[in-house]
Design an enzyme around this catalytic site. Structure first.
Site, short mmCIF file in Angstrom:
data_model
loop_
_atom_site.label_atom_id
_atom_site.label_comp_id
_atom_site.label_asym_id
_atom_site.label_seq_id
_atom_site.Cartn_x
_atom_site.Cartn_y
_atom_site.Cartn_z
N ARG A 483 1.17 -1.28 -0.14
CA ARG A 483 -0.07 0.09 0.06
C ARG A 483 1.00 1.26 -0.01
O ARG A 483 1.44 1.72 -1.00
CB ARG A 483 -0.97 -0.21 1.22
CG ARG A 483 -2.20 0.95 1.16
CD ARG A 483 -2.89 0.77 2.21
NE ARG A 483 -2.35 1.23 3.71
CZ ARG A 483 -3.03 1.04 4.69
NH1 ARG A 483 -4.33 0.91 4.81
NH2 ARG A 483 -2.50 1.35 6.10
N HIS A 511 3.23 -1.86 8.07
CA HIS A 511 1.82 -2.02 8.44
C HIS A 511 1.61 -3.53 7.96
O HIS A 511 2.14 -3.95 6.76
CB HIS A 511 0.77 -1.19 7.53
CG HIS A 511 -0.45 -1.26 8.18
ND1 HIS A 511 -0.64 -1.01 9.54
CD2 HIS A 511 -1.75 -1.27 7.50
CE1 HIS A 511 -1.96 -1.11 9.81
NE2 HIS A 511 -2.63 -1.23 8.65
N MET A 665 -33.22 6.35 3.40
CA MET A 665 -32.17 7.31 3.74
C MET A 665 -32.20 7.62 5.08
O MET A 665 -31.38 7.65 6.04
CB MET A 665 -32.63 8.41 3.06
CG MET A 665 -31.31 9.35 3.14
SD MET A 665 -31.53 10.91 1.99
CE MET A 665 -30.82 10.44 0.52
N ASP A 666 -33.63 7.81 5.94
CA ASP A 666 -33.79 8.52 7.06
C ASP A 666 -34.45 7.40 8.21
O ASP A 666 -34.34 7.52 9.32
CB ASP A 666 -34.62 9.70 7.12
CG ASP A 666 -34.11 10.43 5.90
OD1 ASP A 666 -32.67 10.78 5.90
OD2 ASP A 666 -34.87 11.01 5.32
C1 LIG Z 1 -5.58 2.57 10.52
C2 LIG Z 1 -4.44 2.00 10.79
C3 LIG Z 1 -4.02 1.31 11.95
C4 LIG Z 1 -5.10 1.20 13.14
O1 LIG Z 1 -5.37 -0.11 12.78
P1 LIG Z 1 -6.57 -1.10 13.60
O2 LIG Z 1 -6.64 -2.26 12.91
O3 LIG Z 1 -7.68 -0.22 13.77
O4 LIG Z 1 -6.09 -1.09 15.02
C5 LIG Z 1 -2.63 1.34 12.30
N1 LIG Z 1 -1.79 1.63 11.17
C6 LIG Z 1 -2.10 2.01 10.04
C7 LIG Z 1 -1.04 2.58 9.18
C8 LIG Z 1 -3.36 2.45 9.80
O5 LIG Z 1 -3.52 2.75 8.73
#
Ligand SMILES: *Cc1c(COP(=O)(O)O)cnc(C)c1O
Length: 724
Positions: A483, A511, A665-666
């Protein structure tokens, strides 16, 4: 602005320093021994240099980086000047009645005297500190604008020596007629040399140097240095007193090494800082003369002069207790106002009339943060992910409560989200996890945000935009998620970013793609991701780079993976007491409490006969005589359309009722035949009602999504109500 925090001992010592100042003005040991009193007073002379050093350390440290000549005052300095100026003005007004009562208001040359009091001597006897801090900061910033740090420090030192000769070393100056004349002329302009010109710059500069060129922390050596300098201080003070040299006793030579070693000792323990103590100690400082007036008044009224005023120790204790009580109260009030101000932007919804609302339990968020911290290795700090309005829970309130709980690092997705937190008074580190164009650097600086570097081109663009003032960043590393981030295999590219002069790299992170999955092949993939990350760190360290804090784990990683040696972990969804899906793997099972309940009102109930259709497309067809309830929440409020037509439920009277027909919608329609429903009843879409509970994970699954999406889509039309 130097946002380097995390020195709890510095904040704690502020309280001791404020009490030492109280000692100077109450002379606790005077009833017992003049020598002991003088010794204590001499020790207490360390307090103000300590305060100046701390200000220099936190505020001015970044000005002494080599090659940096800031042209304008940084936002941090401007904020400091404004805050201190306002405090000074308020204190001046507070003490005005006492000044008038004591007959200290100038009668001749009123304007000149007022300016001199306001700028140099202070408008009340202890208030000289505030203008000295203001003037001193301006002097140091001015010097650093034109001189190298070394030369600027030299000028500050020379000013200090000049001040010294007009203070405790005055006897020496008196022996040289020319010098004496000079000082006599000087004292026509100012009462003391203990002010923002001669006294403050030296210690502000000392603090800035300590921050700008961090020394290797050697606690033992620092303690030994402090001991020796204190011995020198006492020798100097008693020696000068014996010679009869002092004109005043605020400035000593040995105060400089004393302040230096004291501060180095205080920098050793690392951890969360204590903003409450900062505010509390400042209030003790500014309020204690009022407490002296109060205690003396009380002694007169109670006919207790003998033991409240004449016994110096009791007098000190009474003044200290009164100042601390008043300061504690005011500090609490001011903190409370701050936190309430955060969630209080919208008028509090009247729940008796609301159509739909979300109840957010901030204590649950704080407890979840504690539980997660408990799963993290020691030394790993929690970076609370509060992007997307804290997953729909309301970022200002959530971050405010976490900040109170000691969390000092936050992550958001965009600079706007970071700015919102800053506007609410959140200090500490705020990392923008998403991409921000280099053209937005002014915004990043203005709000003191830390930007994620998404690839080498982004790094170069940010560094170019930053120019000579490095921009704080974290480098994202791609270990297989593909990503954002620079390829973990490209160590030279990362090394180049670490070297870029326009970047101040404060973190290196990756990540994980499948940390939530229990499948063995996914666990293996996570391992390869972490291995690649660790290999990169090893390679860089091997090449001689000192690395900033590393971080890799989000919620599922914290609960699931053995923890690598990291400086931060970044939980999001788990803070809110949920996981993405009910099936998320979790090796550790801390008790996480769901923090959000979503409720809506039943606004209409009717009976429809069998065979009758209802809602758009008449997608619901009654098979029996059906009690159909209309609940006032729809997809415009964030409730997914996919959770209709029998797939989702709400709770009514503590029992489950299926959502039928298409979600509008509501509104949405509920088959309430088995539960009963009346207009005005409350339907629960997420949360507990009696014995039943619908979790965010369950509701998300009904809509074919994950709890994260469901929660962060709860719209702005749904007011958040904060439970404490
Ligand atoms: C959103 C995000 C998190 C948090 O992730 P969770 O699974 O909600 O704990 C941590 N690091 C990055 C880079 C994110 O984009």
């Amino acid at each position: 602005m130097t946002a380097r925090r995390g020195y709890p001992a510095v904040d704690r010592f502020r309280v001791a320093a404020a009490l030492l100042v109280v000692c100077i003005h109450t002379a606790p040991l005077a009833s017992f021994s003049a020598a002991a009193d003088f010794a204590l007073k001499t020790l207490a002379r360390l307090a103000v240099p300590f305060f100046f050093t701390a200000t220099g350390f936190f505020l001015l440290g970044e000005l002494v980086r080599p090659g940096l000549r800031p042209r304008t005052l940084s936002p941090g300095v401007r904020r400091f000047l404004k805050k201190t100026g306002v405090l000074y003005a308020a204190c001046t007004v507070l003490y005005l009645p006492v000044t008038l009562y004591a007959g200290n208001f100038p009668v001749e040359n009123v304007l000149g005297e007022l300016v001199r009091d306001a700028v140099l001597d202070g408008t009340f006897y202890h208030l000289w500190y505030l203008p000295a801090a203001l003037l001193g900061v301006l002097v140091v910033c001015g010097l650093l604008r034109f001189l190298r740090p070394g030369a600027a420090a030299g000028v500050c030192g020379a000013l200090y020596l000049a001040g010294l000769l007009g203070d405790s070393w005055y006897g020496l100056a008196k022996q040289l007629p020319a010098l004496k004349e000079g000082y006599d002329a000087l004292f026509g302009v100012m009462d003391y040399t203990r002010n923002g010109l001669f006294f403050a710059p030296a210690f502000l500069m000392l603090g800035a140097l300590l921050a700008g060129f961090p020394a290797r922390r050697r606690p033992r050596a620092c303690l030994a240095g402090l001991g020796c300098s204190l011995a020198l201080l006492f020798a100097e003070a008693f020696g000068l007193r014996a010679l009869g040299w002092p004109r005043h006793d605020s400035m000593y030579l040995a105060l400089v090494p004393c302040a230096c070693f004291l501060f180095l000792c205080l920098l050793v323990p690392r951890g969360g800082d204590a903003p409450f103590l900062r505010e509390f100690s400042m209030l003790v400082y500014v309020l204690h003369p009022m407490a002296i007036v109060g205690v003396r008044g009380a002694a007169r009224v109670l006919h207790a002069r003998e033991w409240l005023v004449e016994n110096s120790l009791a007098h000190f204790a009474a003044v200290a207790a009164a100042s601390c009580a008043a300061a504690w109260l005011l500090a609490r009030l001011s903190q409370r106002r701050r936190w309430d101000g955060r969630s209080g932007t919208a008028p509090k919804p009247d729940l008796r009339r609301a159509r739909a609302w979300a109840e957010v339990d901030l204590e649950a968020v704080a407890r979840n943060a504690g539980a997660l911290q408990g799963c993290m290795p020691a030394g790993c700090r929690l970076m609370a992910v509060v992007k997307a309005d804290a997953y729909g829970h309301g970022a200002p309130a959530v971050a405010g409560r976490l900040w109170q709980a000691g969390v000092r690092a936050f992550a958001v997705a965009t600079p706007e989200e970071g700015a919102q937190l800053r506007r609410c008074g959140i200090t500490g580190e705020i990392l923008v996890l998403g991409y921000a164009d280099a053209a937005r650097i002014r915004e990043l600086r203005r709000w003191r945000l830390c930007q994620t570097v998404t690839d080498p081109a982004h790094a170069r663009a940010l560094a170019r935009a930053a120019g000579r003032r490095p921009l704080p960043v974290h480098i994202a590393v791609d270990t297989g998620m593909h990503r954002l981030g620079t390829d973990a295999g490209a160590a030279p590219a990362v090394a180049e970013m670490l070297r870029l002069p326009g970047l101040e790299v404060r973190g290196l992170f990756t990540h994980l793609a499948v940390a939530d999955s229990p499948a063995p092949e996914d666990a293996a993939f996570t391992r390869t991701q972490l291995d690649a990350f660790e290999a990169l760190a090893r390679k860089l360290r091997g090449a001689g780079y000192t690395l900033p804090p590393l971080h890799a784990q989000a919620s599922c990683g914290i609960l699931n993976q053995p923890q690598p040696d990291c400086g931060y972990a970044r939980p999001g969804i788990a803070l809110y007491g949920a996981l993405s899906t009910a099936g998320c793997a979790a090796r550790l099972h801390p008790v996480l409490a769901p923090a959000l309940a979503l409720r809506a009102r039943v606004v209409s109930v009717r009976r429809v006969p069998p065979g009758e259709g209802a809602g758009y497309g008449l997608a619901f067809r009654a098979r029996r005589s059906t009690r159909l309830a209309v609940v006032a929440i729809g997809y415009a409020d964030g409730w997914p359309r996919a959770a209709g037509e029998g797939r989702g439920h709400v709770l009514l009277h503590g029992r489950r009722a299926p959502v039928v027909g298409r979600v509008c919608m509501d509104q949405l329609l509920v088959d309430a035949t088995d539960t009963g429903a009346a207009v005005g009843d409350v339907a629960t879409l997420i949360g507990a009602d009696g014995p039943e509970r619908i979790t965010a994970e369950e509701a998300a699954e009904a809509a074919g999504t994950i709890a994260n999406e469901l929660l962060c889509r709860i719209g702005p039309r749904v007011p958040r109500v904060y439970l404490r």
